[in-house]
Structures are given as C-alpha cells and as structure tokens.
Design a protein around this motif. Structure first.
Motif, PDB file in Angstrom:
ATOM      1  N   LEU A 345       0.807  -1.226   0.000  1.00 34.72           N
ATOM      2  CA  LEU A 345       0.000   0.000   0.000  1.00 34.72           C
ATOM      3  C   LEU A 345       0.842   1.279   0.000  1.00 34.72           C
ATOM      4  O   LEU A 345       0.285   2.378  -0.009  1.00 34.72           O
ATOM      5  CB  LEU A 345      -0.946   0.002   1.208  1.00 34.72           C
ATOM      6  CG  LEU A 345      -2.059  -1.049   1.156  1.00 34.72           C
ATOM      7  CD1 LEU A 345      -2.797  -1.121   2.493  1.00 34.72           C
ATOM      8  CD2 LEU A 345      -3.048  -0.742   0.040  1.00 34.72           C
ATOM      9  N   PRO A 349      -2.791   4.389   1.873  1.00 32.90           N
ATOM     10  CA  PRO A 349      -4.045   3.652   1.706  1.00 32.90           C
ATOM     11  C   PRO A 349      -5.154   4.488   1.079  1.00 32.90           C
ATOM     12  O   PRO A 349      -5.981   3.961   0.331  1.00 32.90           O
ATOM     13  CB  PRO A 349      -4.403   3.235   3.138  1.00 32.90           C
ATOM     14  CG  PRO A 349      -3.686   4.214   4.017  1.00 32.90           C
ATOM     15  CD  PRO A 349      -2.414   4.522   3.289  1.00 32.90           C
ATOM     16  N   HIS A 352      -4.728   4.384  -2.621  1.00 33.98           N
ATOM     17  CA  HIS A 352      -5.135   3.087  -3.178  1.00 33.98           C
ATOM     18  C   HIS A 352      -6.648   2.938  -3.193  1.00 33.98           C
ATOM     19  O   HIS A 352      -7.212   2.311  -4.107  1.00 33.98           O
ATOM     20  CB  HIS A 352      -4.481   1.954  -2.393  1.00 33.98           C
ATOM     21  CG  HIS A 352      -3.078   1.658  -2.844  1.00 33.98           C
ATOM     22  ND1 HIS A 352      -2.799   0.934  -3.978  1.00 33.98           N
ATOM     23  CD2 HIS A 352      -1.877   2.017  -2.323  1.00 33.98           C
ATOM     24  CE1 HIS A 352      -1.493   0.834  -4.134  1.00 33.98           C
ATOM     25  NE2 HIS A 352      -0.905   1.495  -3.135  1.00 33.98           N
ATOM     26  N   PHE A 358      -7.401  -0.965  -2.985  1.00 36.19           N
ATOM     27  CA  PHE A 358      -7.380  -1.216  -1.549  1.00 36.19           C
ATOM     28  C   PHE A 358      -8.298  -2.403  -1.267  1.00 36.19           C
ATOM     29  O   PHE A 358      -9.395  -2.482  -1.818  1.00 36.19           O
ATOM     30  CB  PHE A 358      -7.883   0.016  -0.781  1.00 36.19           C
ATOM     31  CG  PHE A 358      -7.777  -0.118   0.718  1.00 36.19           C
ATOM     32  CD1 PHE A 358      -6.624   0.244   1.381  1.00 36.19           C
ATOM     33  CD2 PHE A 358      -8.832  -0.641   1.457  1.00 36.19           C
ATOM     34  CE1 PHE A 358      -6.523   0.111   2.757  1.00 36.19           C
ATOM     35  CE2 PHE A 358      -8.737  -0.788   2.834  1.00 36.19           C
ATOM     36  CZ  PHE A 358      -7.580  -0.403   3.479  1.00 36.19           C
ATOM     37  N   PRO A 359      -7.904  -3.374  -0.450  1.00 36.05           N
ATOM     38  CA  PRO A 359      -6.721  -3.397   0.427  1.00 36.05           C
ATOM     39  C   PRO A 359      -5.511  -4.126  -0.138  1.00 36.05           C
ATOM     40  O   PRO A 359      -4.494  -4.218   0.537  1.00 36.05           O
ATOM     41  CB  PRO A 359      -7.254  -4.133   1.652  1.00 36.05           C
ATOM     42  CG  PRO A 359      -8.204  -5.136   1.072  1.00 36.05           C
ATOM     43  CD  PRO A 359      -8.852  -4.456  -0.113  1.00 36.05           C
TER      44      PRO A 359
END
Length: 390
Positions: A345, A349, A352, A358-359
């Motif tokens: 990441l 995060p 993303h 994400f994740p």
C-alpha cells in the motif's frame, strides 16, 4: 546475480559519489557541532555547511525574499517537515482541505488533529489519481478554509497534480497552501515565491540525491510567523532565554541537526546543479516511457494512473497482474532475478482507495537517474516470465 534497483520512489540509489564522500569527510575530518563550540575552524565549518545548504535549497526552490536562507528549515525528512507545518499551524476549530491521493505523512497528522476538533475535507481525485482544480475551488469557497495541503505527485502512480492551478486558486481566495514535494523535488522546477506557497516541504533522500535523514521546509515569511514551534529545546542561540527563540531559522530547529547528512545534502545540491534537473528529468522520463511500453505489452497486467502521455506523470508505475499477489510477485522478482521493487500500500491507503486497489495494494516500479535501459528490459522480461508461470 545482478542486482537491479527499481525502488527510487522510496529512496534514490545509488547516490552520487559526491554525496557519500561529503558525509564521510565530515565524520572523519570535521564533525563539530554547530553553534555549540569555541568558534574553532571546525565549528565554523559546521555552521558553513548549514548556511550553504539553506542557501542552495532557497535558490533551487525559489524561496521568498530573494531566496533568503533564513526562511529554510532543515529537518530529518519530509514527514518531519509536514508535522512541523501542520501541527504548528492548525488549531481546533480550523478547517483543512486535502486530496484523496495523499501519503500518510499528510493523512495521519490531519486525522490526529481531526480527533481534536479540526474539520477535515478530503477531495476525491479521479480514478487516475488527479485532483480537479474546480473541485478544490468548490471545497474552499463553500465553507471558510484555513489551510490546503496537497501532494505534488503521487508516490503510488506518479500522477503530477496541476500545482500552478491549485496555487492560483488558493492565492485568489487567500488560503495558505502547503505542498508535499517528496517525489518532485530535484526532478521538476519548483518556485515557492512565484506560486505563493506558504510552505514547500521536501525530503533530501529522493530526487535531491542526498542521504536519508535529511529534508526541509521553504517558508513564506508571514506564514512562518503564524506557526508555533513543533519541538523546543537548545538551538545554540539565545541560551539565556528559557523559551524558544522566535528568530529564523532557529525557531524550528531545536536540537543537534544531522550534520553528516546535511553535509551530504549540501554536496548533492552541487551535483544537481552541475547535472541539471532538466537533464535528470528528461532521462528518467525516457526510461519511464520505455518501462510503460514494456509493461503494457504483458497480458493481464493493469497499470495504475495515466498512460500514453495523456496527463503529466513521473516514472512511478504501480500495477497488478491478474491471478498473482503483488507481494508474492515482488518476492519472486527479488529472489529469482535480483530486482528490488515495492509491493503493498506504499504508506498511501487513501490513494489506493482512490485508484481501486485497496486493500490488496499493487507492485510499484520506479526507475531513477542511474537506471539503465538494459535494466528496464530485464525487469520487464522477468515480470513477463513470472506472469507466464502463474
């Protein structure tokens, strides 16, 4: 096995020889603390290193008051820089606007302040990772805004934000603008004064080719006056006073600085000037185009961000391959082919989430000035082979 370094967005490597030699020379031959000695030749050499590093940073980044070096604060890294600025200026009841492409060095201080009564608005960027100036204008005119904090370039997908338009919008509405230049300092021209930036935050160990543990802030003078010191303590000045000096640059530089690192950064500034950031950028852009072309030819590989020159970007390429975990791919590239990359990441995060990864994150490749075209070819071939094995 030949080692191929493709993680320059994390830190540039190798460094210019001049950078390493300056660090070594300081520790072996100089080494005195700054403003904490008897004014010996070694003491004065340490002060000179600090002053010249400030002068070179002020010149490179188009600092205020004819590039006055006293409005340059030297820090440990850009996370340190951003914390000094954000936590020193923002108070409960204020409103801060940022983007959905920010690194945790911006997001985490703001989330902490949000829990203490600061209002935070995060502008949603496009699926390619770009901020719309129109969305920014709406955000700062809908409700009184005290600060805007924006990353110039994404460390995930290389998207370069329209900084000139963002800066013009903030200046027109009288909103202070703080810019995170972690990925662009040393690669793109930056002029804090012309853009009317309240604070330009940089790190020394990426595009500036300096050592880890170095960074800084280029301040707009009146904004620096409005910011409270983040850390207080000894400065080597005003020792008779028990409160932090207000004079710059001492106000934000309590404690012993990383003098060996700053000596290296000072030398790196000289290397940059000699080499020319326009030449560095042109070479890295060429390598990036080659890498992009090779990656796009691999079946099942999905690149994040803009491609084909449709929007400004730096050679920071994150991607996923259908059916392959990006962490496992990174391990395979390192273990079988000696290629260093960055999965996951990327301390971003929020970015993303914006990009739709994400994740699980993505695998990032980031060539640098010392990368060769042969290394690009070998990296692309290794990824293709890894993809074919799935």
């Amino acid at each position: 096995m030949k080692k191929i370094y493709m993680n320059n967005a994390a830190t540039t490597w190798p460094k210019p020889r001049e950078t390493a030699e300056a660090v070594y020379s300081f520790m072996l031959e100089d080494g005195a603390n700054a403003a904490r000695g008897s004014s010996s030749a070694r003491d004065l050499k340490s002060l000179d290193i600090l002053l010249t590093a400030r002068m070179k940073a002020a010149k490179l980044f188009g600092g205020w008051e004819k590039a006055n070096p006293k409005y340059v604060t030297l820090t440990m890294n850009i996370t340190h820089s951003l914390n000094i600025v954000i936590k020193g200026f923002v108070k409960p009841g204020m409103r801060v606007v940022t983007s959905s492409m920010e690194h945790n060095s911006v997001v985490r201080p703001l989330r902490e302040l949000q829990s203490e009564g600061v209002e935070l608005e995060i502008i949603q960027c496009s699926l390619r990772g770009y901020l719309s100036p129109r969305s920014l204008e709406e955000a700062i005119t809908t409700k009184k805004t005290d600060l805007v904090v924006i990353s110039h370039c994404s460390n995930v997908c290389g998207s370069v934000q329209p900084l000139a338009e963002v800066a013009e919008c903030c200046a027109r509405h009288g909103v202070p603008l703080v810019v995170d230049c972690a990925q662009t300092a040393g690669l793109l021209p930056l002029t804090a004064r012309e853009l009317e930036l309240s604070a330009l935050c940089f790190t020394g160990h990426k595009g500036l080719m300096g050592p880890q543990g170095t960074g800084g802030i280029v301040w707009k003078p009146e904004f620096a006056e409005a910011v409270s010191p983040f850390i207080t303590g000894g400065t080597g000045s005003r020792s008779h006073e028990e409160t932090q000096p207000e004079l710059m640059p001492d106000k934000f530089e309590a404690g012993t600085p990383n003098l060996p690192g700053i000596a290296g950064l000072d030398a790196a500034f000289d290397w940059l000037e000699t080499t020319g950031i326009e030449n560095i950028h042109a070479k890295e852009e060429k390598l990036g185009r080659l890498l992009e072309e090779k990656l796009k030819a691999i079946d099942g590989l999905r690149l994040l961000g803009s491609t084909g020159g449709e929007a400004p970007r730096l050679p920071v390429y994150a991607f996923n391959i259908d059916g392959i975990d990006n962490g496992e791919l990174a391990f395979a590239l390192s273990d079988r082919w000696g290629i260093e990359s960055r999965p996951g990441l990327h301390c971003s995060p929020l970015a993303h989430r914006t990009l739709g990864t994400f994740p699980q994150g993505a695998l990032r490749l980031s060539p640098g000035y010392f990368t060769t075209e042969e290394e690009i070819e070998m990296t692309a071939q290794a990824i293709k082979e890894a993809s074919d094995r799935k």
